[in-house]
Write an enzyme that holds these catalytic residues in place. Structure first.
Site, short mmCIF file in Angstrom:
data_model
loop_
_atom_site.label_atom_id
_atom_site.label_comp_id
_atom_site.label_asym_id
_atom_site.label_seq_id
_atom_site.Cartn_x
_atom_site.Cartn_y
_atom_site.Cartn_z
N ARG A 80 0.85 -1.20 0.00
CA ARG A 80 0.00 0.00 0.00
C ARG A 80 0.88 1.25 0.00
O ARG A 80 0.98 1.95 -0.99
CB ARG A 80 -0.97 -0.01 1.18
CG ARG A 80 -2.11 1.00 1.03
CD ARG A 80 -1.75 2.43 1.37
NE ARG A 80 -1.26 2.57 2.73
CZ ARG A 80 -0.69 3.68 3.19
NH1 ARG A 80 -0.51 4.73 2.39
NH2 ARG A 80 -0.25 3.74 4.43
N ASP A 81 1.57 1.54 1.09
CA ASP A 81 2.46 2.71 1.11
C ASP A 81 3.57 2.52 0.09
O ASP A 81 4.02 3.47 -0.57
CB ASP A 81 3.06 2.90 2.51
CG ASP A 81 3.23 4.37 2.86
OD1 ASP A 81 3.49 5.18 1.95
OD2 ASP A 81 3.11 4.72 4.05
N HIS A 114 3.49 3.82 -3.71
CA HIS A 114 4.03 5.10 -4.18
C HIS A 114 5.37 4.91 -4.89
O HIS A 114 5.69 5.61 -5.86
CB HIS A 114 4.23 6.05 -2.99
CG HIS A 114 2.97 6.51 -2.34
ND1 HIS A 114 2.08 7.36 -2.95
CD2 HIS A 114 2.44 6.25 -1.11
CE1 HIS A 114 1.07 7.60 -2.14
NE2 HIS A 114 1.26 6.94 -1.03
N SER A 123 3.02 10.90 9.10
CA SER A 123 3.01 10.89 7.64
C SER A 123 4.18 11.65 7.02
O SER A 123 4.58 11.38 5.89
CB SER A 123 1.71 11.50 7.11
OG SER A 123 0.60 11.03 7.82
N HIS A 180 2.55 4.49 13.03
CA HIS A 180 3.04 4.36 11.66
C HIS A 180 4.09 5.44 11.45
O HIS A 180 3.83 6.63 11.64
CB HIS A 180 1.87 4.56 10.69
CG HIS A 180 2.24 4.61 9.24
ND1 HIS A 180 2.13 3.52 8.41
CD2 HIS A 180 2.70 5.63 8.46
CE1 HIS A 180 2.50 3.87 7.18
NE2 HIS A 180 2.85 5.15 7.18
N HIS A 230 7.47 7.25 9.16
CA HIS A 230 8.24 7.46 7.92
C HIS A 230 9.66 7.82 8.32
O HIS A 230 9.90 8.37 9.40
CB HIS A 230 7.61 8.53 7.05
CG HIS A 230 6.46 8.02 6.23
ND1 HIS A 230 6.59 7.61 4.93
CD2 HIS A 230 5.15 7.82 6.57
CE1 HIS A 230 5.42 7.19 4.49
NE2 HIS A 230 4.53 7.30 5.46
N TYR A 263 3.83 16.16 3.95
CA TYR A 263 3.29 14.83 3.63
C TYR A 263 4.27 14.08 2.72
O TYR A 263 4.69 14.60 1.68
CB TYR A 263 1.95 15.01 2.94
CG TYR A 263 1.04 13.82 2.90
CD1 TYR A 263 0.71 13.12 4.07
CD2 TYR A 263 0.46 13.40 1.71
CE1 TYR A 263 -0.16 12.05 4.04
CE2 TYR A 263 -0.42 12.32 1.66
CZ TYR A 263 -0.71 11.65 2.83
OH TYR A 263 -1.57 10.58 2.81
#
Length: 336
Positions: free
Chosen positions: A13-14, A17, A168, A195, A197, A286
């Protein structure tokens, strides 16, 4: 604190990108089979911007994510299939299709101060579709711990089983993660997740801070696949947690094999902290804005870092991708 943790794998999913949403059914099936054998509890499968995200604005998928969800479910007898949904991008109808295709869990994502827009989707998923439901509070660095708790309580009241603090932009520092997670854990009756990054190089450290503060749901991505500099690298996280005595139930060797043999060959550009990724974390932007900013920089002849820095100053959030071109255009005018 609990030593039992639930891992959600987000490379499908992520990580979408990273491959410009061009996953094929064959690739998804191969990776899901490997993750299922590795005993990963949840595998998230959808467009990078959630079900229904395939569009001009966010990028068209090679194959419809509903079909990918169905294919993933057919080869998974252990792992549950999760999907992401952003109200305003994905609809209740998309959610119903995802459920019919085999999705067990939906993660309903909103900006960190806009939990109220998730009410319809959380309630429908919980009460009508009998799904596991997660409230996903994105861009968590833009809200105080107290504000996040307020929003988390709303998601809890709608029926969420878990509420996530979602970094995010990869902008949070470990002590900020601890502050936010602790407040939610101490004041919610549902489980709390995190979650991360890796734009500031802190994804693993921040995930550990979240776990130590009481989070029991954690996200990882094989080979760190994800927007910006990527997510918490699953195989690394599993190894670290094993050394610390935490139980994820994930087979480390098999997880390493999935990352090395199945996921790594799909990555055209390795997930590193380059200048633009670093600026995402530094400016608090983001993570999926990185590629859009790079394209705008090339088109208008400006520095992508200036675009990202300006976007951070004005506080753009997910869904405001159109602002990237506006900012780039304005910077180009100012430089003449």
């Amino acid at each position: 604190m609990s030593k039992d943790l639930t891992l959600v794998e987000v490379a499908l999913r992520d990580g979408s990108h990273v491959v410009r949403h061009q996953y094929t059914t064959e690739q998804v099936v191969s990776i899901v089979k490997g993750l299922n054998e590795a005993k990963v509890p949840y595998i998230e499968v959808s467009h990078g911007d959630g079900v229904g995200g395939s569009s001009v604005q966010y990028g068209f998928s090679k194959e419809r994510d509903i079909n990918l969800i169905k294919a993933a479910k057919e080869v998974s007898d252990f792992s549950k299939i999760a999907v992401l949904l952003l109200p305003g991008i994905g609809t209740v109808e998309d959610l119903k299709e995802a459920k019919e295709a085999g999705a067990d869990m939906v993660r309903v994502a909103t900006h960190s101060t806009e939990a109220d827009v998730s009410a319809q989707h959380i309630r429908y998923a919980k009460n009508e579709l009998n799904m596991e439901v997660v409230g996903f509070l994105m861009m968590a660095h833009m809200a105080s711990a107290e504000k996040l708790l307020e929003q988390a309580k709303l998601m809890e009241s709608y029926g969420a089983d878990v509420v996530y603090v979602t970094d995010s932009a990869g902008a949070l520092l470990p002590h900020q993660v601890t502050e936010r997670i602790e407040l939610l854990v101490n004041n919610l009756d549902v489980k709390v997740g995190f979650h991360a990054h890796n734009n500031l190089g802190l994804a693993v450290a921040n995930t550990l801070a979240a776990i130590e503060a009481g989070a029991t749901f954690i996200d990882g991505s094989a080979r760190a696949m994800g927007a910006g500099a990527g997510n918490t690298q699953t195989e690394v996280l599993v190894a670290v947690l094993d050394k610390l005595g935490y139980n994820t139930g994930v087979d480390l060797y098999k997880m390493m094999d999935v990352a090395q043999d199945l996921v790594a060959p799909l990555i055209e550009t390795e997930q590193i902290i380059d200048s633009d990724s670093l600026m995402l974390g530094y400016a608090g932007v983001y993570s999926s804005f990185r590629l859009f900013a790079q394209r705008a920089a090339e088109k208008f002849g400006v520095d992508s870092r200036d675009i990202l820095n300006e976007l951070g100053k004005i506080g753009v959030v997910g869904g405001q991708e159109d602002m990237i071109v506006d900012v780039a255009s304005q910077l180009a005018k100012e430089q003449k």
